[in-house]
Write a protein that holds these residues in place. Sequence first.
Motif, PDB file in Angstrom:
ATOM      1  N   ASP A   1       0.606  -1.268   0.064  1.00  0.00           N
ATOM      2  CA  ASP A   1       0.000   0.007  -0.112  1.00  0.00           C
ATOM      3  C   ASP A   1       1.053   1.388   0.143  1.00  0.00           C
ATOM      4  OD1 ASP A   1      -2.480  -1.694   2.150  1.00  0.00           O
ATOM      5  OD2 ASP A   1      -2.435  -1.213  -0.168  1.00  0.00           O
ATOM      6  N   ASP A   2       2.089   1.041   0.127  1.00  0.00           N
ATOM      7  CA  ASP A   2       2.884   2.208   0.218  1.00  0.00           C
ATOM      8  C   ASP A   2       4.268   2.046  -0.530  1.00  0.00           C
ATOM      9  OD1 ASP A   2       3.591   1.874   3.662  1.00  0.00           O
ATOM     10  OD2 ASP A   2       4.526   0.861   1.985  1.00  0.00           O
TER      11      ASP A   2
ATOM     12  N   LYS B   1       4.384  11.049  -2.538  1.00  0.00           N
ATOM     13  CA  LYS B   1       3.869  12.211  -2.010  1.00  0.00           C
ATOM     14  C   LYS B   1       2.395  12.607  -2.265  1.00  0.00           C
ATOM     15  CE  LYS B   1       8.298  14.285  -2.422  1.00  0.00           C
ATOM     16  NZ  LYS B   1       9.048  15.259  -3.209  1.00  0.00           N
ATOM     17  N   ASN B   2       1.880  12.422  -3.277  1.00  0.00           N
ATOM     18  CA  ASN B   2       0.475  12.858  -3.704  1.00  0.00           C
ATOM     19  C   ASN B   2      -0.543  11.961  -4.002  1.00  0.00           C
ATOM     20  OD1 ASN B   2       1.717  15.252  -3.872  1.00  0.00           O
ATOM     21  ND2 ASN B   2       2.514  14.835  -5.554  1.00  0.00           N
ATOM     22  N   PHE B   3      -0.323  10.484  -3.945  1.00  0.00           N
ATOM     23  CA  PHE B   3      -1.165   9.636  -4.467  1.00  0.00           C
ATOM     24  C   PHE B   3      -1.655   8.562  -3.397  1.00  0.00           C
ATOM     25  CE2 PHE B   3       0.022  11.860  -8.211  1.00  0.00           C
ATOM     26  CZ  PHE B   3      -1.243  11.867  -9.017  1.00  0.00           C
ATOM     27  N   LYS B   4      -2.646   8.167  -3.340  1.00  0.00           N
ATOM     28  CA  LYS B   4      -2.868   6.771  -2.408  1.00  0.00           C
ATOM     29  C   LYS B   4      -2.657   5.703  -3.675  1.00  0.00           C
ATOM     30  CE  LYS B   4      -6.265   4.179  -0.070  1.00  0.00           C
ATOM     31  NZ  LYS B   4      -7.712   4.033   0.258  1.00  0.00           N
ATOM     32  N   PHE B   5      -1.664   4.743  -3.560  1.00  0.00           N
ATOM     33  CA  PHE B   5      -1.637   3.811  -4.502  1.00  0.00           C
ATOM     34  C   PHE B   5      -1.325   2.364  -3.952  1.00  0.00           C
ATOM     35  CE2 PHE B   5       2.625   5.205  -3.633  1.00  0.00           C
ATOM     36  CZ  PHE B   5       3.421   4.299  -3.766  1.00  0.00           C
ATOM     37  N   GLN B   6      -1.481   1.282  -4.879  1.00  0.00           N
ATOM     38  CA  GLN B   6      -0.818   0.154  -4.604  1.00  0.00           C
ATOM     39  C   GLN B   6       0.319  -0.289  -5.415  1.00  0.00           C
ATOM     40  OE1 GLN B   6      -4.208  -2.387  -5.271  1.00  0.00           O
ATOM     41  NE2 GLN B   6      -4.690  -2.511  -3.130  1.00  0.00           N
ATOM     42  N   SER B   7       1.499  -0.827  -4.954  1.00  0.00           N
ATOM     43  CA  SER B   7       2.548  -1.081  -5.961  1.00  0.00           C
ATOM     44  C   SER B   7       2.714  -2.535  -6.198  1.00  0.00           C
ATOM     45  CB  SER B   7       3.671  -0.350  -5.409  1.00  0.00           C
ATOM     46  OG  SER B   7       5.032  -0.940  -6.004  1.00  0.00           O
TER      47      SER B   7
ATOM     48  N   SER C   1      10.369   1.633 -13.628  1.00  0.00           N
ATOM     49  CA  SER C   1      11.525   0.894 -13.080  1.00  0.00           C
ATOM     50  C   SER C   1      11.599   1.099 -11.422  1.00  0.00           C
ATOM     51  CB  SER C   1      12.740   1.376 -13.736  1.00  0.00           C
ATOM     52  OG  SER C   1      12.703   0.673 -14.858  1.00  0.00           O
ATOM     53  N   SER C   2      11.308   2.098 -10.933  1.00  0.00           N
ATOM     54  CA  SER C   2      11.161   2.688  -9.551  1.00  0.00           C
ATOM     55  C   SER C   2      10.000   3.652  -9.242  1.00  0.00           C
ATOM     56  CB  SER C   2      12.567   3.223  -9.126  1.00  0.00           C
ATOM     57  OG  SER C   2      12.695   4.398  -9.783  1.00  0.00           O
ATOM     58  N   VAL C   3       9.534   3.629  -8.105  1.00  0.00           N
ATOM     59  CA  VAL C   3       8.401   4.448  -7.831  1.00  0.00           C
ATOM     60  C   VAL C   3       8.791   5.893  -7.560  1.00  0.00           C
ATOM     61  CG1 VAL C   3       6.665   4.787  -5.902  1.00  0.00           C
ATOM     62  CG2 VAL C   3       7.367   2.547  -6.588  1.00  0.00           C
ATOM     63  N   PRO C   4       8.279   6.674  -8.410  1.00  0.00           N
ATOM     64  CA  PRO C   4       8.595   8.157  -8.559  1.00  0.00           C
ATOM     65  C   PRO C   4       8.262   8.551  -7.169  1.00  0.00           C
ATOM     66  CG  PRO C   4       7.227   7.619 -10.488  1.00  0.00           C
ATOM     67  CD  PRO C   4       7.246   6.357  -9.602  1.00  0.00           C
ATOM     68  N   PRO C   5       9.054   9.699  -6.628  1.00  0.00           N
ATOM     69  CA  PRO C   5       8.679  10.416  -5.572  1.00  0.00           C
ATOM     70  C   PRO C   5       7.233  11.134  -5.423  1.00  0.00           C
ATOM     71  CG  PRO C   5      10.841  11.109  -6.159  1.00  0.00           C
ATOM     72  CD  PRO C   5      10.075  10.133  -7.299  1.00  0.00           C
ATOM     73  N   GLN C   6       7.047  11.941  -6.575  1.00  0.00           N
ATOM     74  CA  GLN C   6       5.626  12.750  -6.556  1.00  0.00           C
ATOM     75  C   GLN C   6       4.458  11.430  -6.298  1.00  0.00           C
ATOM     76  OE1 GLN C   6       8.170  12.327  -8.917  1.00  0.00           O
ATOM     77  NE2 GLN C   6       8.483  14.303 -10.050  1.00  0.00           N
TER      78      GLN C   6
ATOM     79  N   CYS D   1      -0.785   1.004  -9.340  1.00  0.00           N
ATOM     80  CA  CYS D   1      -2.532   1.128  -9.575  1.00  0.00           C
ATOM     81  C   CYS D   1      -3.032   2.224  -8.388  1.00  0.00           C
ATOM     82  CB  CYS D   1      -3.182  -0.057  -9.656  1.00  0.00           C
ATOM     83  SG  CYS D   1      -4.835   0.080  -9.861  1.00  0.00           S
ATOM     84  N   LEU D   2      -3.427   3.475  -9.070  1.00  0.00           N
ATOM     85  CA  LEU D   2      -3.889   4.449  -8.201  1.00  0.00           C
ATOM     86  C   LEU D   2      -5.274   4.059  -8.067  1.00  0.00           C
ATOM     87  CD1 LEU D   2      -3.210   7.555 -10.205  1.00  0.00           C
ATOM     88  CD2 LEU D   2      -1.947   6.763  -8.633  1.00  0.00           C
TER      89      LEU D   2
END
Length: 149
Positions: free
Chosen positions: A9-10, A86-92, A78-83, A24-25
């Motif tokens: 979740d993060d 900081k700004n979205f709830k997402f699953q990775s 390739s890697s999770v962008p910092p933006q 996935c947002l």
Amino acid sequence: EDLEDNVRDDAEDEGEGDSDESCCLDSESDEESVRESHSLTVILIDEVDLLFDEDTSFWPALAQVSLKAKCPIVLTASSVPPQLVKNFKFQSISLDRPPPQECSIKMADVSQSEGMRPQNDVNSEERLKRLSLMAEICRCDIRKILNEM
């Protein structure tokens, strides 16, 4: 491993390497719209970690789209962008690249289905060995391999 074990979740584990991230947002209506819809729709944005400096409006625009979207939004990187962190709830979901031998088999299947003819003087074992080397050159990135073929 279960797929659920790979979902986070993060972005606690942002390590770079040979894996790709698919994010996935979350949207309140994701599950409902999938159930109600007869066709499945997804918004796919590839390689969001490779944006240019002048693409400053991308993240605010994505935020606006995510508020109105009635389907999942999938981002690859390739890697999770910092933006994103900081700004979205997402699953990775982290995906590992396949080994060269697996890539060579897929390459042979694709080349056969596309009508690409192997050299007559090469047996199938030698052909798979050569395809495996080509996969290693592409760092077993299936997208790159298919584009190069």
